[in-house]
Scaffold this motif. Sequence first.
Motif: not given
Length: 344
Positions: A127-145
């Motif tokens: 199953x090929x990896x689907x890149x995430x949009x930049x906003x999802x990466x930022x939301x993920x980082x903030x969620x972890x924080x």
Amino acid sequence: MKQKKLCLIRYFIGIDVSKATFNYCVRYGGGNVINGKVGNNIESIKEFVLTLKEIPGFRLANAVFGMEVTGIYGLVLMNGLAKMKAKVVVEPAMRIKNSLGIIRGKNDKLDAARITRYLIKNLQELKLWVPRRKIIDELSSLSTLRERMVKVNKIMTTPLNEDDGFIDVHISSVNIKLCSPSILQMEQLVKDIDERIKTLWSNDEQCERLMKIMISVMGIGDVIALQILIHSNEFKSITTARTFASYCGIAPFEYDLGTSVKKLARVSPVANKKIKSLLHNGVRTCIGFDAEIRAYYRRRVEVDKKNKMSVMNAIKFKLICRVFACIRGDRLYDRNYTSPIPKV
């Protein structure tokens, strides 16, 4: 279309990623093997790809890159390859290990070779990896924080609350006085993070639409909806309710062997337990405020004598099904909704 693309693969590149470097193993032509080690940075990755293009007949369209899930350490490589339109597979380490049988010894070079073997062995199921949009990466980082800050706040406040009545009042009050400024700062930081998260998804048309649809389902709040948005990659990587239920440890699996070994179906411990825990809070909300869910819970527990946690697990799956059904229909949740009759 995916099967056709995978049939064109002739070059298999297994990559074992670490913080500063990554080892790679290239296999092609039935038996040719190339091993190497490259720095884990943009310049070195570009040089790595140029080195691969020196292999006779090599084309990115005919190659697949595989690696394990390594958190942030693999992001530079994954995003760099995605920009080059390369095919990338990112799998959990446990899945790769379990697919290769008995394994002895371990080092970075061996791990890269084993990932390559995994790619070759499971070519048609990749199953090929689907890149995430930049906003999802930022939301993920903030969620972890946010999660870190909540944990730190709990670590500080819980012992202070438990001291009451057990240690000297003067000592307890001094401890509380010393810790109060930090606790207040952390609480304010959590609020600031929440505001930043809401501002981000509210200002993005696609995220706002998906979040509003999810939040319209009773029991799905902002925090749960955000986690579903992030971990499903805006419903691109995980597209069905059953797959997501399996991912967060809600789907039960049978254990039935021959005629003598029969056990009750149980959920797997291999799961994203953070989302499962959040969904548990959502279920408790539904039992308190959703008449339909409350009636279902009481009937299953009081009349059918089912285990409470098993029933709550079933309600979690019901909530997930509602979310994915609404996303699929691009509509807000409506208790009285009926599916349109298809035209004959």
